[in-house]
Motif scaffolding. Structure first.
Motif, short mmCIF file in Angstrom:
data_model
loop_
_atom_site.label_atom_id
_atom_site.label_comp_id
_atom_site.label_asym_id
_atom_site.label_seq_id
_atom_site.Cartn_x
_atom_site.Cartn_y
_atom_site.Cartn_z
N SER A 62 2.54 7.36 22.12
CA SER A 62 2.80 6.64 20.87
C SER A 62 4.31 6.54 20.65
O SER A 62 5.09 7.25 21.31
CB SER A 62 2.18 7.39 19.69
N MET A 111 5.51 2.32 12.33
CA MET A 111 5.15 2.11 13.73
C MET A 111 4.87 3.40 14.49
O MET A 111 4.65 3.37 15.70
CB MET A 111 6.31 1.37 14.45
N LYS A 146 1.85 3.43 16.80
CA LYS A 146 1.66 2.30 17.71
C LYS A 146 2.08 2.71 19.12
O LYS A 146 2.74 3.73 19.31
CB LYS A 146 2.53 1.11 17.26
N HIS A 147 1.73 1.87 20.08
CA HIS A 147 2.16 2.10 21.46
C HIS A 147 3.19 1.03 21.84
O HIS A 147 3.21 -0.05 21.24
CB HIS A 147 0.96 2.12 22.40
N ASP A 173 3.52 -1.25 24.00
CA ASP A 173 3.11 -2.64 24.28
C ASP A 173 2.72 -3.40 23.02
O ASP A 173 2.47 -4.60 23.06
CB ASP A 173 2.00 -2.69 25.34
N GLN A 174 2.67 -2.72 21.88
CA GLN A 174 2.38 -3.40 20.62
C GLN A 174 3.67 -3.82 19.90
O GLN A 174 3.62 -4.35 18.80
CB GLN A 174 1.56 -2.49 19.70
N LEU A 175 4.82 -3.53 20.52
CA LEU A 175 6.10 -3.80 19.87
C LEU A 175 6.83 -4.96 20.53
O LEU A 175 6.64 -5.22 21.72
CB LEU A 175 7.01 -2.56 19.98
N SER A 176 7.71 -5.61 19.75
CA SER A 176 8.58 -6.64 20.33
C SER A 176 9.70 -5.96 21.10
O SER A 176 9.91 -4.75 20.98
CB SER A 176 9.18 -7.48 19.20
N ARG A 201 11.23 -2.20 20.63
CA ARG A 201 11.25 -1.21 21.72
C ARG A 201 12.65 -0.65 21.91
O ARG A 201 12.84 0.54 22.13
CB ARG A 201 10.75 -1.84 23.03
#
Ligand code: ADP
Ligand code: MG
Length: 274
Positions: free
Chosen positions: A105, A140, A143-144, A146-149, A153
């Motif tokens: 995460s 966030m 979240k992981h 790959d769920q972020l812009s 990141r």
């Protein structure tokens, strides 16, 4: 060490001292290449130093030596008066493409180095929460990657570095892969982070605009072999206004300093292709 009362993150400032630093890749072989040549460079505690120079002039090479990832062929590098021999948590490097762990995460990514240090889970989450909140990523945590812009990141990567309370942040074109708007937001943001944390920053870019937006001082490098061509103190008030006459004067000065070096770097690259 200084306790930052605003977000309760403990940080400290560091200094860097390079003396006669050179790096020859493939020393003594047919492919020998002098990347960095006899560089003397000081970074004061809390200073935001931008290293500006054409592509291939040895900026990344110099930064990786300060990080302790590479050893100089000649010369010495000290961080806070101690010789740099290895990478250390006092000097955190942030690259263009951040490499977050996709299976962790966001909070666990930020707390990763702390976990290696033996920090308890609740404290790791606390630190991650504080840092991510400062960076506008307070929602966030679970979240992981790959769920972020891309911009998010990169902020997580910066939070992960800051969690280690580095004395020096080493940033190698960290925003180069981002779109113009995101880049400009992150420039504002890193300026704020730097002021809050008090860490020193060595920031590499080939962009004059980025250099002026961020720097206390800009060191311009020659084309390879990288030598210091000029050191320019930027005393414009922040945030820097690209429409002001002072900005234009500095921009013109930097363009003049860079022009020959960019031409030389380009000729070198063409030479190596033909
Ligand atoms: P910059 O970051 O300013 O673009 P670099 O420091 O990456 O420049 O590279 C400087 C020179 O050193 C380039 O000619 C590059 O090809 C060469 N170089 C970089 N890393 C290595 C390496 N690990 N081995 C051999 N040559 C390298
Ligand atoms: Mg580079």
């Amino acid at each position: 060490m200084k306790m930052n009362t605003m977000n309760n993150v403990i940080t400290s400032t560091g200094s860097v001292r390079c003396r006669g630093v050179s790096k020859v890749w493939g020393d003594g072989t047919a492919d020998e290449l002098v990347a960095v040549d006899n560089v003397d460079l000081d970074v004061a505690p809390g200073e935001f130093l931008v290293m500006l120079g054409p592509s291939g002039c040895g900026k990344s090479t110099l930064l990786s030596m300060v990080a302790g990832l590479e050893q100089p062929t000649a010369g010495t590098i000290e961080a806070d008066g101690q010789p740099v021999t290895d990478p250390g948590p006092d000097r955190c490097m942030i690259f263009q493409q951040s490499s977050l762990y996709p299976w962790l995460s966001v909070a666990d990514n930020v707390g990763f180095g702390l976990r290696l240090r033996g920090t308890a889970k609740t404290r790791r989450r606390e630190v991650a929460q504080q840092l991510l909140r400062t960076m506008g990523l307070g929602d966030m945590l679970d979240k992981h990657p790959d769920q972020l812009s891309g911009g998010m990141r990169q902020r997580v990567a910066i939070a992960r570095a800051l969690a280690m309370e580095p004395r020096v942040l080493l940033m190698d074109e960290p925003f180069a892969a981002l779109d113009v708007q995101t880049r400009s937001k992150l420039q504002d943001f890193i300026g704020q982070v730097k002021r809050d944390s008090g860490a020193s920053v060595m920031f590499v870019t080939h962009s004059i605009d980025e250099a002026i937006a961020l720097a206390d001082r800009i060191v311009v490098f020659t084309a390879r072999p990288g030598r210091i061509k000029a050191s320019v103190t930027v005393d414009l008030t922040r945030p820097r206004d690209p429409r002001s006459p002072e900005y234009h004067r500095l921009n013109d000065h930097l363009i003049d300093l860079m022009r020959d070096e960019v031409d030389r770097a380009f000729a070198q690259q063409e030479g190596s292709i033909s």
